[in-house]
Each structure stands twice: as structure tokens, then as C-alpha cells.
Design an enzyme around this catalytic site. Structure first.
Site, PDB file in Angstrom:
ATOM      1  N   HIS A   1      10.281  -3.528  -8.052  1.00 12.99           N
ATOM      2  CA  HIS A   1       8.905  -3.773  -8.489  1.00 12.99           C
ATOM      3  C   HIS A   1       8.929  -3.874 -10.015  1.00 12.99           C
ATOM      4  O   HIS A   1       9.768  -3.255 -10.670  1.00 12.99           O
ATOM      5  CB  HIS A   1       8.059  -2.573  -8.042  1.00 12.99           C
ATOM      6  CG  HIS A   1       6.583  -2.712  -8.237  1.00 12.99           C
ATOM      7  ND1 HIS A   1       5.977  -2.525  -9.455  1.00 12.99           N
ATOM      8  CD2 HIS A   1       5.584  -2.984  -7.357  1.00 12.99           C
ATOM      9  CE1 HIS A   1       4.667  -2.682  -9.322  1.00 12.99           C
ATOM     10  NE2 HIS A   1       4.402  -2.961  -8.059  1.00 12.99           N
TER      11      HIS A   1
ATOM     12  N   LYS B   1      -0.802   5.959  -2.598  1.00 14.18           N
ATOM     13  CA  LYS B   1      -0.122   5.241  -1.520  1.00 14.18           C
ATOM     14  C   LYS B   1       0.188   6.174  -0.353  1.00 14.18           C
ATOM     15  O   LYS B   1       0.715   5.755   0.666  1.00 14.18           O
ATOM     16  CB  LYS B   1       1.160   4.586  -2.037  1.00 14.18           C
ATOM     17  CG  LYS B   1       0.890   3.461  -3.041  1.00 14.18           C
ATOM     18  CD  LYS B   1       2.093   2.577  -3.201  1.00 14.18           C
ATOM     19  CE  LYS B   1       2.089   1.794  -4.508  1.00 14.18           C
ATOM     20  NZ  LYS B   1       1.157   0.668  -4.520  1.00 14.18           N
TER      21      LYS B   1
END
Lengths: 147, 425
Positions: B141, B244
């Protein structure tokens, strides 16, 4: 899902599948690059401007159906216009897409993109080509982004 | 490869029955799921971006503000004491959740991004010099790329990148070759957000440690889906985000081995992190306060504590087994749709269904699915190098959580057929 049909009109599919003026232009005297970092849409716009009039317009790149159709329709609409008229179209198109603005401008075929107004997340797809046009006319060296 | 290792990490061995999980009861815990979007029942499949919050988390945050709100670690009054106990109590829950050796090894941060930036700015600046190498992978990422680039530019270090295969797995031979006596740190995703690949992190850590190199794991995607034991993994740093894992935004955790944290200079200066301040010199507080300058996200931490309780109440093995079954079902359904191609087919994989459709741009897919109540992500997923590997501008991504069902996968696939129909394909 009638509003989906408003967005994805047949004309848009047609221009997405068979984009007009989709080519590099050897003798272009104005070019600019546009990029939408959010979705990765990219395009290069080529203009041939002669005595204040756009005599030819073309583009290359990759993007979603809305951005491809918008660039295709835009390049069609620009041919034969003066730079001043092109700027008028830019403002008229912007108002059409955002639902803002003043006196309506006759946009002809470009009005098939009016459905984008109901899809705020897609406005940048429809305007990418037009922001790139602005950069080309201003002859900015830097690629424009929609961000 | 480390197939068996990854399998053991995330679900019971083949042949055993996964623990039963009552999805309808779980769904009842999530208020946001019970709504219509454009007149269609919401199917929320953007969990890799952020998960929804159970009532227990929403209530914990609200209860904190309604009853206990105060600053931590300073007041002598009752509320401050309660707030401090709650805040520090969550550190204890995180310790158990990650099986860290000590609460001193757990730093509250805004999220995974800040955790990685913290390590780059402190560990990195103290230990990485000109000519040194930082080893990343092609599937990282952006938040596990850019902090290292910033550091590398500052100190004159070099970034090395382990390539991926077309199925979305790390090329381990390249990893071993790229691990040299110049490598100062390996930073790798535990679970890829763009591909869903579960990386063979034990093997990576072991090889790195054999070469004397510490390893940071980006656990943003893994923490909600895989049981993490930092001592068993023996990783040097582990980072994850509260939002998350069914908790609030703006709170996350950096785990670091005490020996590193002790050695690292502070990250930000301010209140909370000092022992003594004068204009000639300041001394810093003990761990973990040294890395927690300023008033922290106290309510966020309280919400994270409730989220960890919630997840542990269900059990990560049960969650992993359920999500695995949903993902397998989705992969099979995707393969049955002509013109649909799944991006990322690693043998060890969780939660993520990244895909493209022939002749249709992901952004158009996202819009048409949205109008059917289906929330997916369309874009580069903050992993532009992955997109480049597959020569794609973007993908559409459905990502699953504990509350997703096979019926929702059916809705997704029906939605995808509708997308193709709208495009006349």
C-alpha cells in the site's frame, strides 16, 4: 434504474466504443495531458490552432466510459470553433454538469452528458477532457489533474 | 512455499469443521447495515477501506463521552482517573489481542499510516544511513512505500522491491537475493489490500533475522482477518488500524519490540511524552508515553477496546473460517461469469475480491453497482505499483467482513451481470 439510463445514454456507449478523433496529431501546436489520480483516467489532448481557430482536435488515453465519451464528444465539438467559443463551451459544459451557473449555452450533442449531474462522484470523469482543454489553450507545461 | 504455514494461521486444518457462526445475529449488531440505498438493501462490500461498527463500539464511545470524559494521565480528579484507567485498560486488551510481551511495546497512533511513519521517522532516521537498503514488496500500500521513500531521500538510502508473480504472490527467490548485508529493514504487508494475498511472513521474518535484519509488518488488512501473535511471528514491528477492525477511525496501534522502542528517539515532542523540560534540555518519559505526545484519541481507544472485545467474543478463527467460505464462494461465482477476471489468485488469500470486466472500466462498474445498493471500491486501492504490474488503470474490489453472506455474494454477481447488460455485453 432510470437515472442509470440518463447517465449511460446510447450516444455515450457509442462514443466509448468508437471514440472519435482518437489519434495522436503530428502537427498539433497545442497539447496537454490530463490525469485523474482517483481512478487512473489519463488523456493527451492535441489541438491545431490556426489564427485563433481550432482547426483540428484529437485525443488519446484510457478511461471510463464517461471520460472517454466526453473527450470524444468534446473534440468533435471543438473543430472549427474559435478559441473564444471553446472557452464559452467550457463554461457552458461545466454549468451543465454541475447544475450551476448562468445563462444556458447551446451545447448541442454535449448535452447527452447532462445525466452526470445526478452522479456527483462522476463529475470529474466528465470534466477531465475539458480541464485538459483549458491547459492546452493556456499552454501550461504541467499535466493537469482533477484533484 | 509456505502454504501450510499460511493455512494454519488463518483457519482450522482441512477436514475439521469450521466453528459455526450465526451471521444473522452478527448482522443485527451492526445498525448501519439495516438500510436501503437507492431503494435497494445495502450490501456493504468495501470492508478493506473501512469496516462498519457494531452497537457495542458505538455505545462504548458514546458512554465514554457521556460519563467518563476527561484527559488522561494528569488530573487528580475522579473522571481523569476513570479515563486513564479505561485508556490504559485498552492497552492491556491490545496486548492480549496481539500477544505482545508487555504493554510498554504498544503505542497508540492514528492508524497504520502513522505507525509506519513513526518507525520511518525514528528507527529509520537513527539507524538507516546513506548506501543502506530498505526492502519492500511490489504489493505494498502507498502508506508502506512513501514513508520509506521520504526517509530514503533524506538519508540517501535505497529502496529495493520484491516483485510479485501474476497470481499475486511474492517471488521468494528474489526476496532472498534482495536481502543483503546492506538491508537495514524489511517492511511488508501481512495481507495485501489490493490482491488479498496472505504473505509468508514467518518465512520472511526468519530469513531476515538470519541476516540480522528487523521486519515491520503492515497489518492493516490482516488484523481483522487473521489471528496475529507477534511473539510467535517474532516480527519487530506490527501496525494496524482500529477502523478496519470494527473500531473507530483515528486510532491504531504500533507494536514494537521493547529493545527497538527503547533505542529509538521520540517521534513528536509535546506534553505527555516528557519527564522533565527546561530550555536547555528535556528528558523523555518511559515507554509507551515517549511516543504518545499530546492528548491522545481517548474515546477512539475506548472504541478500539470494545471492538477488540467484540472480535474476540466471536473468535478470529471463526471469523476467518466464515470469511474464507464466503470468499471461496465468490471466487467460484466470479469464474462462472464470462468476461469477469479476478486479479490476485494467490494460494493463501483472504477477504479481497479484486476484479475487472472485459470492456468496462472499474469506475463504471462501481457506479452501476452503487445504484443497486452494492458498495464496492473502484480504483487503484492506493497500490499503484500493483496496478502497473497487471497493466491495469484500476480494478473493482469487493472486500468481505464477518457480517457478509453468500446471499450478498449472489447480489454482487447479479449486480455484475446487470453492469454487463447496461453496457450491452
Amino acid at each position: 434504474m432510470s437515472d442509470l439510463r440518463d447517465l449511460y445514454q446510447e450516444v455515450i456507449f457509442d462514443h466509448n466504443r468508437n471514440p472519435r478523433n482518437f489519434r495522436a496529431m503530428e502537427d498539433a501546436n497545442r497539447t496537454a495531458e490530463g490525469f485523474n489520480p482517483l481512478c487512473g483516467d489519463r488523456l493527451t489532448l492535441y489541438l491545431k490552432v490556426d489564427d485563433g481557430r481550432i482547426v483540428d482536435a484529437s485525443f488519446q488515453g484510457s478511461g471510463c466510459a464517461i471520460s472517454t465519451a466526453s473527450a470524444s464528444l468534446m473534440t468533435d465539438a471543438l473543430k472549427g470553433r474559435t478559441v473564444e467559443e471553446a472557452e464559452g463551451l467550457f463554461h457552458g459544459f461545466h454549468d451543465l454538469i454541475t447544475g450551476e451557473g448562468g445563462a444556458p449555452v447551446d451545447l448541442g450533442k454535449l448535452e447527452v452528458l447532462s445525466g452526470v449531474r445526478e452522479f456527483p462522484t462522476r463529475v470529474k470523469c466528465a470534466t477531465l477532457a475539458w480541464h485538459t482543454l483549458n491547459a492546452a489553450l493556456d499552454d501550461q507545461g504541467e499535466p493537469v489533474t482533477t484533484e | 512455499m509456505s502454504g501450510a504455514e499460511g493455512t494454519a494461521e488463518r483457519r482450522p486444518a482441512a477436514g475439521t469443521t469450521p466453528p459455526a457462526l450465526d451471521v444473522e445475529r452478527i448482522r443485527a449488531d451492526f445498525p448501519v447495515l439495516h438500510q436501503e440505498v437507492y431503494g435497494k438493501p445495502l450490501v456493504y462490500l468495501d470492508n478493506a477501506a473501512t469496516t462498519q461498527k457494531p452497537r457495542a463500539v458505538i455505545d462504548a464511545v458514546s458512554r465514554f463521552y457521556a460519563h467518563d470524559n476527561s484527559n488522561v494521565h494528569r488530573g487528580v480528579h475522579a473522571l481523569s482517573q476513570r479515563a486513564t484507567e479505561e485508556y490504559e485498560g485498552v492497552r492491556g486488551k491490545v496486548r492480549e489481542f496481539l500477544n505482545a510481551a508487555s504493554e510498554r511495546e504498544l503505542i497508540f497512533v492514528r492508524g497504520t499510516t502513522e505507525a509506519i511513519n513513526l518507525v520511518a521517522a525514528t528507527f529509520g532516521r537513527a539507524r538507516i544511513r546513506a548506501g543502506d537498503e530498505i526492502l519492500l514488496t511490489e504489493m505494498e500500500h502507498h502508506s508502506n512505500i512513501v514513508p520509506w521513500q521520504l526517509l530514503a531521500e533524506q538519508v540517501g538510502a535505497t529502496i529495493k522491491v520484491v516483485p510479485i508473480t501474476d497470481t499475486g504472490e511474492l517471488v521468494m527467490e528474489s526476496f532472498e537475493q534482495l536481502l543483503t548485508d546492506r538491508t537495514r529493514l524489511v517492511a511488508v504487508a501481512h495481507l495485501s489490500n489490493a490482491l488479498g494475498t496472505i504473505n509468508p511472513v514467518r518465512r520472511i521474518i526468519q530469513a531476515a533475522h538470519d541476516a540480522g535484519v528487523p521486519v515491520l509488518l503492515d497489518g492493516a488488512q490482516a488484523a481483522p482477518h487473521i489471528r496475529v501473535d507477534v511473539r510467535e511471528l517474532d516480527c519487530d514491528f506490527y501496525a494496524f488500524s482500529g477502523h478496519k477492525i470494527y473500531g473507530p477511525t483515528g486510532i491504531g496501534v504500533l507494536y514494537g519490540k521493547e529493545k527497538w522502542l527503547e533505542d529509538m528517539p521520540p517521534y513528536q515532542g509535546g506534553g505527555e511524552m516528557i519527564r522533565q523540560v527546561s530550555f536547555t534540555r528535556s528528558t523523555y518519559g518511559d515507554l509507551p508515553a515517549k511516543f504518545e505526545a499530546g492528548t491522545p484519541n481517548i474515546a477512539g481507544a475506548v472504541g478500539l477496546g470494545a471492538a477488540i472485545d467484540y472480535v474476540r467474543g466471536i473468535g478470529l478463527d471463526a471469523i476467518a473460517a466464515h470469511e474464507h467460505a464466503v470468499l471461496e464462494y465468490a471466487l467460484a461465482a466470479a469464474d462462472a461469469i464470462p468476461g469477469m477476471r479476478v486479479v490476485g489468485r494467490a494460494r493463501e488469500k483472504a477477504s479481497i475480491l479484486s476484479f475487472v470486466l472485459d470492456g468496462i472500466h472499474p469506475h463504471d462498474i462501481g457506479t452501476i453497482l452503487d445504484r443497486q445498493g452494492l458498495a464496492v471500491r473502484a480504483g487503484h486501492h492506493c497500490a499503484m505499483p500493483v496496478m502497473e504490474h497487471y497493466c491495469l488503470p484500476a480494478t473493482a474490489r469487493a472486500s468481505f467482513a464477518v457480517y457478509n453472506t453468500r446471499a450478498e455474494v449472489d447480489a454482487l454477481m447479479a449486480g455484475i451481470r446487470k453492469v454487463q447488460e447496461v453496457f450491452g455485453l
